[in-house]
Design an enzyme around this catalytic site. Structure first.
Site, PDB file in Angstrom:
ATOM      1  N   ASN A  58      37.869  46.737  37.335  1.00  0.00           N
ATOM      2  CA  ASN A  58      38.509  46.581  38.609  1.00  0.00           C
ATOM      3  C   ASN A  58      38.219  47.423  39.665  1.00  0.00           C
ATOM      4  O   ASN A  58      38.909  47.525  40.656  1.00  0.00           O
ATOM      5  CB  ASN A  58      39.885  46.484  38.407  1.00  0.00           C
ATOM      6  CG  ASN A  58      40.889  45.235  38.537  1.00  0.00           C
ATOM      7  OD1 ASN A  58      41.840  45.259  38.324  1.00  0.00           O
ATOM      8  ND2 ASN A  58      40.051  44.178  38.726  1.00  0.00           N
ATOM      9  N   THR A  71      44.953  49.067  37.371  1.00  0.00           N
ATOM     10  CA  THR A  71      44.329  47.618  37.494  1.00  0.00           C
ATOM     11  C   THR A  71      45.240  46.289  37.339  1.00  0.00           C
ATOM     12  O   THR A  71      46.526  46.640  37.423  1.00  0.00           O
ATOM     13  CB  THR A  71      43.350  47.656  36.031  1.00  0.00           C
ATOM     14  OG1 THR A  71      44.506  47.472  35.039  1.00  0.00           O
ATOM     15  CG2 THR A  71      42.522  48.609  35.951  1.00  0.00           C
ATOM     16  N   CYS A  72      44.658  45.185  37.520  1.00  0.00           N
ATOM     17  CA  CYS A  72      45.665  44.055  37.757  1.00  0.00           C
ATOM     18  C   CYS A  72      46.205  43.657  36.279  1.00  0.00           C
ATOM     19  O   CYS A  72      46.756  42.676  36.385  1.00  0.00           O
ATOM     20  CB  CYS A  72      44.643  42.811  38.407  1.00  0.00           C
ATOM     21  SG  CYS A  72      44.328  43.136  40.082  1.00  0.00           S
ATOM     22  N   ASP A  73      45.529  44.160  35.505  1.00  0.00           N
ATOM     23  CA  ASP A  73      45.968  43.814  34.152  1.00  0.00           C
ATOM     24  C   ASP A  73      47.379  44.187  33.561  1.00  0.00           C
ATOM     25  O   ASP A  73      47.577  45.392  33.590  1.00  0.00           O
ATOM     26  CB  ASP A  73      44.943  44.511  33.050  1.00  0.00           C
ATOM     27  CG  ASP A  73      44.811  43.525  31.743  1.00  0.00           C
ATOM     28  OD1 ASP A  73      46.027  43.133  31.366  1.00  0.00           O
ATOM     29  OD2 ASP A  73      43.995  43.205  31.151  1.00  0.00           O
ATOM     30  N   SER A  74      48.161  43.569  33.039  1.00  0.00           N
ATOM     31  CA  SER A  74      49.420  43.810  32.834  1.00  0.00           C
ATOM     32  C   SER A  74      49.575  44.600  31.520  1.00  0.00           C
ATOM     33  O   SER A  74      50.552  45.185  31.167  1.00  0.00           O
ATOM     34  CB  SER A  74      50.472  42.736  32.594  1.00  0.00           C
ATOM     35  OG  SER A  74      49.963  41.707  31.723  1.00  0.00           O
TER      36      SER A  74
END
Ligand SMILES: Cc1ncc(COP(=O)(O)O)c(C=O)c1O
Length: 403
Positions: free
Chosen positions: A371, A331-334
Site C-alpha cells: 500500500n 494500510t487499507c487491510d482490516s
C-alpha cells in the site's frame, strides 16, 4: 561511529526537530555497542551476528566497531553485503536449503567454508557445486542442523521447518567426513527463548548425535534465540544463558579443538532501536498510526511480544490518566491491527507521536511496501539505553532535557 553523522539526544528531540509524519527508526549506537561487548566477552566461543535480523548499514557498523567479525548469512545478497563492506569479516552459510548456482558463487567468489545442511541431498549438492568451483572439498565445513524439541517460553519454534533427527544427522555427518569435509553440528532452540535450560536439552541431543556418528567435530553452533525483555516479558540476563551453554558444552567433552559458535540476532539489536510513529486519527479508543503489521511491526502479529510504548507531544500538557488503545496500521487491510494494545495517556490525539521501544529486531528487515507504506529513515539518538517504561513524561521535561 562516524563523528559527522547527526545524532539527536533522544526521540523527543527528533520529533521537535523534524515533526515527522513518516515513521523513523531511532538507533542507539551505544546500546548496540554495549550488548555486543557483553556477547563477545561473555559467550564461551565465537559470536556470529544473524544478519537477517537487521542488515541496516548503521546497525552493521555499530556491531563491527564493537568487534563483531563473524556473520550468519542465509543468502547470496547477505553474503555480498558483508563481504563487500568488511574485508576482514567471515560469513557462514547457515541456510539449510540453497540453490546450486548460489552455492557455487558463495564458494568461488566469496570463499565461504561453512555450509549448513539437514538432508543428504543438500550435502551432495554442495559437494558437486564446490568441487566444480575449486575441486577442494577438504576446505569445507559441513554443519548439520538438528531438530530440537519446542522449548517452553520460546516465542517462535524454528525446528518445524528445518533440522535432521539424530539418526539422519549422524548419517549425514558420517557421509560428510567420508567425503573429506570437516564437520559440525548446529541447532536453534527457537527465537525469544526465555529458558536457558532449552540449551541444555539441545546440547544433550548433540551428545547423542556425536556418539552415534562417531565423527570428530570441528565446530558446534548453538544458534540464536537469546531473549529480550518486552513490556509483557522479563527475560533472564544473557549471562545465565552463557553459563548454561558453557556447562552444557563442557559436559559433552568435545575437546579443546572444537570451535563453539552462536548466532544471535534479536538479543544483539532489538534494544538498540525504537520506532517513532505518528497518530493520524483517533476514533475513541482506536488509534490509526503510520506503521503497522505489514510494515515494521509485522513481528508483533506473529509471536506475541508487546513492546513498551510512550507518547511524545511537544505542544501542550498531557493527561496523567492512562487508557488502553487499539493500534491500527496505515494500510487499507482490516487485519492491519496490532494484536496487543498500548497503554497511553487518555487524551492521545491526532498529531501526537508514539515511540515504540525494542524495535531493532525483525522490524525493518521483515517489512513490506504494501500500500506504499514503509519506514526507511534511520536516525541516530542518545548515549544511554531508553528506559523500559510505558508511562508518559511531561513534554516540557523531555524537551528541556534534550535540547
Ligand atoms: C538459523 C538461524 N540462526 C539465527 C537466527 C537468529 O535468531 P534470534 O534472532 O532468535 O537470535 C535465526 C532466526 O530466525 C535463524 O533462523
Amino acid at each position: 561511529m562516524r563523528k559527522d553523522v547527526r545524532r539527536y539526544a533522544d526521540a523527543a528531540a527528533v520529533v521537535r526537530a523534524l515533526e515527522p509524519s513518516y515513521p523513523i527508526f531511532c538507533l542507539r549506537p551505544d546500546v548496540i555497542h554495549d550488548v555486543a561487548r557483553r556477547f563477545l566477552e561473555g559467550f564461551p566461543g565465537t559470536v556470529l551476528y544473524a544478519l537477517k535480523c537487521n542488515p541496516h548499514p548503521l546497525i552493521l557498523r555499530c556491531l563491527y566497531e564493537a568487534g563483531v567479525r563473524h556473520f550468519d548469512t542465509a543468502s547470496l545478497p547477505e553474503i555480498a553485503q558483508i563481504a563487500e563492506t568488511y574485508e576482514d569479516a567471515t560469513c557462514y552459510f547457515m541456510h539449510p536449503v540453497k540453490g546450486r548456482s548460489v552455492i557455487k558463487t558463495a564458494r568461488r567468489v566469496y570463499g565461504i567454508r561453512h555450509y549448513v545442511v539437514d538432508h543428504p541431498d543438500e550435502l551432495e549438492k554442495i559437494l558437486q557445486e564446490t568441487a566444480l568451483a575449486d575441486g577442494d572439498p577438504g576446505e569445507l565445513v559441513i554443519v548439520v542442523r538438528i531438530i530440537t524439541p519446542p522449548a517452553e517460553g520460546t516465542a517462535l519454534h524454528l525446528s518445524s521447518k528445518f533440522g535432521a533427527n539424530p539418526i539422519e544427522a549422524a548419517a549425514i555427518l558420517q557421509q560428510a567426513q567420508a567425503r573429506g569435509c570437516a564437520t559440525g553440528i548446529a541447532f536453534h532452540v527457537g527465537s525469544q527463548c526465555c529458558y536457558p535450560e532449552a540449551f541444555t536439552t539441545a546440547l544433550k541431543i548433540v551428545g547423542e548425535v556425536v556418539e552415534m556418528a562417531g565423527v570428530k567435530l570441528s565446530c558446534l553452533d548453538v544458534g540464536g534465540g537469546f531473549p529480550v525483555s518486552y513490556a509483557n516479558v522479563e527475560a533472564p540476563p544473557l549471562e545465565d544463558f552463557f553459563e548454561t551453554i558453557r556447562q552444557g558444552v563442557a559436559a559433552l567433552n568435545l575437546g579443546p579443538d572444537v570451535e563453539i559458535l552462536c548466532e544471535p540476532g534479536r538479543a544483539l539489536v532489538a534494544e538498540g532501536c525504537s520506532l517513532l510513529t505518528q497518530v493520524h486519527l483517533r476514533k475513541e479508543s482506536q488509534l490509526y498510526i503510520n506503521d503497522g503489521i505489514y510494515g515494521s511491526l509485522s513481528e508483533l502479529g506473529m509471536i506475541g511480544i508487546e513492546p513498551p510504548a510512550r507518547l511524545i507531544r511537544f505542544d501542550g500538557e498531557v493527561s496523567e490518566t492512562q487508557e488502553s488503545f487499539t493500534i491500527n496500521g496505515p494500510t487499507c487491510d482490516s487485519i492491519d491491527v496490532l494484536p496487543c494494545q498500548f497503554s497511553l495517556p487518555d487524551d492521545v490525539r491526532e498529531g501526537d507521536w508514539i515511540e515504540i521501544d525494542r524495535m531493532g529486531a525483525y522490524s525493518s528487515s521483515a517489512a513490506s511496501h504494501f500500500n506504499g507504506f514503509y519506514a526507511e529513515t534511520f536516525i541516530q539518538v542518545g548515549d544511554a539505553p531508553p528506559e523500559l517504561e510505558v508511562t508518559f513524561e511531561p513534554p516540557e521535561t523531555v524537551i528541556e532535557e534534550t535540547l
